[in-house]
Design an enzyme around this catalytic site. Structure first.
Site, PDB file in Angstrom:
ATOM      1  N   GLY A 399       0.835  -1.184   0.000  1.00 29.64           N
ATOM      2  CA  GLY A 399       0.000   0.000   0.000  1.00 29.64           C
ATOM      3  C   GLY A 399       0.875   1.241   0.000  1.00 29.64           C
ATOM      4  CG  ASP A 405      10.428  -4.284   6.846  1.00 24.71           C
ATOM      5  OD1 ASP A 405      11.198  -5.168   6.427  1.00 24.71           O
ATOM      6  OD2 ASP A 405       9.180  -4.386   6.801  1.00 24.71           O
ATOM      7  CD  GLU A 485       3.533  18.920 -19.883  1.00 23.16           C
ATOM      8  OE1 GLU A 485       3.046  19.411 -18.848  1.00 23.16           O
ATOM      9  OE2 GLU A 485       2.876  18.165 -20.640  1.00 23.16           O
TER      10      GLU A 485
END
Length: 602
Positions: A399, A405, A485
């Site tokens: 998510g 970690d 762009e």
């Protein structure tokens, strides 16, 4: 060549026969000690472990503050600092993952400590499940900091003769502030934890179709995106959620890992070959740990999910969690995923879009083992994936940053930092993430504006500068770009190729605190101090603003540096003592990027 030395201290309970080894490993090339414990049931009766902390640090209180990282979905790793006092302060997760809300990191710092000075003692947990880190001052004003597996939901059955090995905690000390702590952790993880073939390689610049199409895509749309992306210099297309089963929204299909050829309009192998024919690599999104009830897998194996008998389960994001504590579940999903990856996939985005709830395994003999066994099942799956596909680049995701970690870094050399791709929010999210993780592990992309999470509009330059402080890529529809762009993206890609080795392997310095400063600024310095990349984003704009001077760090004293775009030459001491004045250009969220090289003596 030996890179570390280990010390084992054996403690034994003569009454129960339990033996506990306290394990310390000291590394030769980086100032790190890792700490863990191993427990052996040397008695004749079964035992239950209900609390196993991997590290404990005791010291006199020096008026410490405890630094931790908190947050939520789309707002991960925000900085918190609180005084250490009587009573306990803890950060923890019981969500089955390290979580968006708290982070398995804690540091103690002396008063007045900043990025460059002061004492810091840090702990970082190499584990991807429930954890708890606690600090408190006792009656004698002594401080204790502990870290390990969260006791809640943990009751590990240990039969006579069996061992339990706890995960490691990384211990780090710095007498040169939080910045030195950061660079020590970065060096340690790059040298001794991350092991992918991409560890020291420039990562391919990718484009992900999610924010361009969401679930509404077919081969024609993907090829169109890929063709335009290839013309811009982008090197990989990643096909996100919606390519499998009957997956047209988030209500169905998870668990059915077969290609929806009717939706794509052709086989996956044909699509991959066409993408490769454009000179691009092909990557794919998967979410192996979850299942929708509207799926063939759930209909065939309803007992494979985590749910408490007789109760309605929590259906976060309309899905349930597969019981990865069971080997047969892991084996089945692994085989299905491998059939897809065998077709020529070169990148995998591993997602997990909900936390664990209703943690019950109908196959477990002891429910106290389930949380921990789940993480071991996850690691087993990932280890087999790494061994079978050593050249595939795996990016972790939960998510966004819900499982960012050190445990995951062992398997996935990069992790999607946050689902929030807004450049201004990302300055702060990436600031907090940098406390423990090297920039090469931080998944960061340029996305469309107005931003899909905040509605904010920032310039393409600003989005590019922020994304370049990470693995760099794009989340947009190139067909919606103007010619100007597109030309700017070509320039960004050219710059990234030039700066990538410095960004990936350079020393990282936080130059301002974006939570309190008007500007967010950071810097990369090569190991030999000959190259410097300075990046900054103005976070606030006011009428008649004073100039923000940002001081550089880590340069060679008494040397000259030339900024490569303007050609201007600066004294290193002036850059570090006075700093760079950020121009107060008109408009919000202006970004600045300066590349310096040491001027060689003539």
């Amino acid at each position: 060549q030996d890179v570390c030395s280990s010390l084992e201290i054996l403690c034994e309970d003569s009454h129960t026969g339990v033996k506990v080894w306290m394990l310390y490993t000291v590394f030769e090339d980086v100032d790190i000690i890792t700490r863990s414990v191993k427990i052996l049931n040397g008695g004749k009766e079964e035992l239950y472990l209900t609390k196993v902390f991997s590290a404990c640090l005791d010291m006199d209180n020096r008026d410490f503050d405890a630094v931790s990282l908190h947050g939520s979905w789309a707002r991960e790793r925000q900085i918190q600092s609180v005084p250490v006092s009587h009573g306990k302060f803890s950060v923890e997760s019981v969500r089955g993952e390290s979580s968006h809300q708290d982070h398995p990191f804690m540091a103690l710092k002396t008063k007045g400590t900043d990025q460059d000075q002061g004492e810091v003692y840090g702990m970082h947990f190499v584990y991807s499940g429930n954890f708890k880190a606690t600090v408190h001052s006792d009656q004698f004003d002594q401080v204790r900091m502990t870290m390990g597996i969260h006791p809640e939901g943990f009751r590990w059955k240990l039969l006579p003769g069996e061992e339990f090995q706890a995960p490691e905690v990384v211990l780090v000390h710095s007498h040169e502030g939080l910045g030195k702590m950061t660079r020590t952790l970065h060096d340690f993880y790059r040298k001794h934890l991350i092991r992918s073939v991409y560890k020291d390689q420039k990562r391919p610049i990718l484009i992900n179709n999610w924010e361009a199409t969401y679930f509404d895509f077919n081969t024609d749309k993907l090829i169109s995106i890929a063709r335009q992306a290839a013309e811009l210099g982008i090197e990989m297309l990643v096909m996100d959620d919606g390519w499998f089963g009957k997956r047209d929204d988030d209500n169905s299909g998870l668990g059915d890992w077969y290609v929806n050829e009717e939706k794509l309009g052709e086989s996956l192998q044909d699509l991959i070959q066409r993408i490769n024919g454009l000179g691009m690599k092909f990557g794919i999104w998967i979410e192996p740990e979850s299942v929708n009830e509207d799926s063939n897998l759930f209909q065939e194996h309803p007992d494979w999910v985590m749910r408490i008998p007789g109760r309605n389960p929590v259906r976060a994001r309309n899905q349930l969690v597969l019981d990865f504590s069971r080997k047969e579940v892991v084996d089945y999903i692994f085989e299905q995923i491998c059939k897809i990856l065998d077709l020529g996939v070169e990148y995998v985005k591993w997602d997990m879009n909900r936390s664990l709830a209703d943690v019950y395994s109908c196959a477990a003999k002891d429910q106290g083992n389930v949380f921990y066994d789940y993480v071991l099942g996850l690691y087993d799956f990932l280890e087999r994936l790494v061994q079978r596909y050593p050249n595939i680049l795996i990016e972790g995701c939960c998510g966004g940053g819900g499982r960012f970690d050190a445990g995951m870094l062992y398997y996935t050399p990069q992790i999607w930092c946050s689902d929030n791709t807004d450049a201004v929010d990302r300055v702060r999210i990436q600031y907090g993430t940098s406390f423990g993780y090297p920039v090469s592990s931080v998944g960061s992309h340029v996305s469309a504006v107005p931003n899909h999470q905040t509605g904010r509009s920032t310039s393409l330059k600003t989005r590019g500068v922020v994304a370049m402080a990470g693995t760099f890529g794009y989340e947009l529809d190139p067909g919606m770009l103007t010619e100007d762009e597109k030309q700017e993206i070509r320039s960004q890609i050219e710059q990234y190729h030039r700066y990538a080795p410095l960004i990936q392997n350079g020393r990282y310095y936080r130059l301002t605190n974006p939570f309190v400063s008007e500007a967010g600024a950071w810097e990369f310095v090569s190991e030999d101090q000959k190259e410097v990349l300075f990046q900054a984003v103005m976070l606030e704009i006011h009428g008649n603003m004073t100039v923000n001077y940002v001081r550089l760090k880590g340069l060679k004293r008494d040397c000259l540096y030339q900024e490569q775009t303007s050609g201007r030459v600066y004294a290193a001491d002036a850059l570090m003592e006075t700093g760079i004045p950020l121009p107060t250009a008109f408009g919000e969220y202006q970004a600045y990027q300066y590349y310096f090289k040491e001027v060689e003596e003539s």
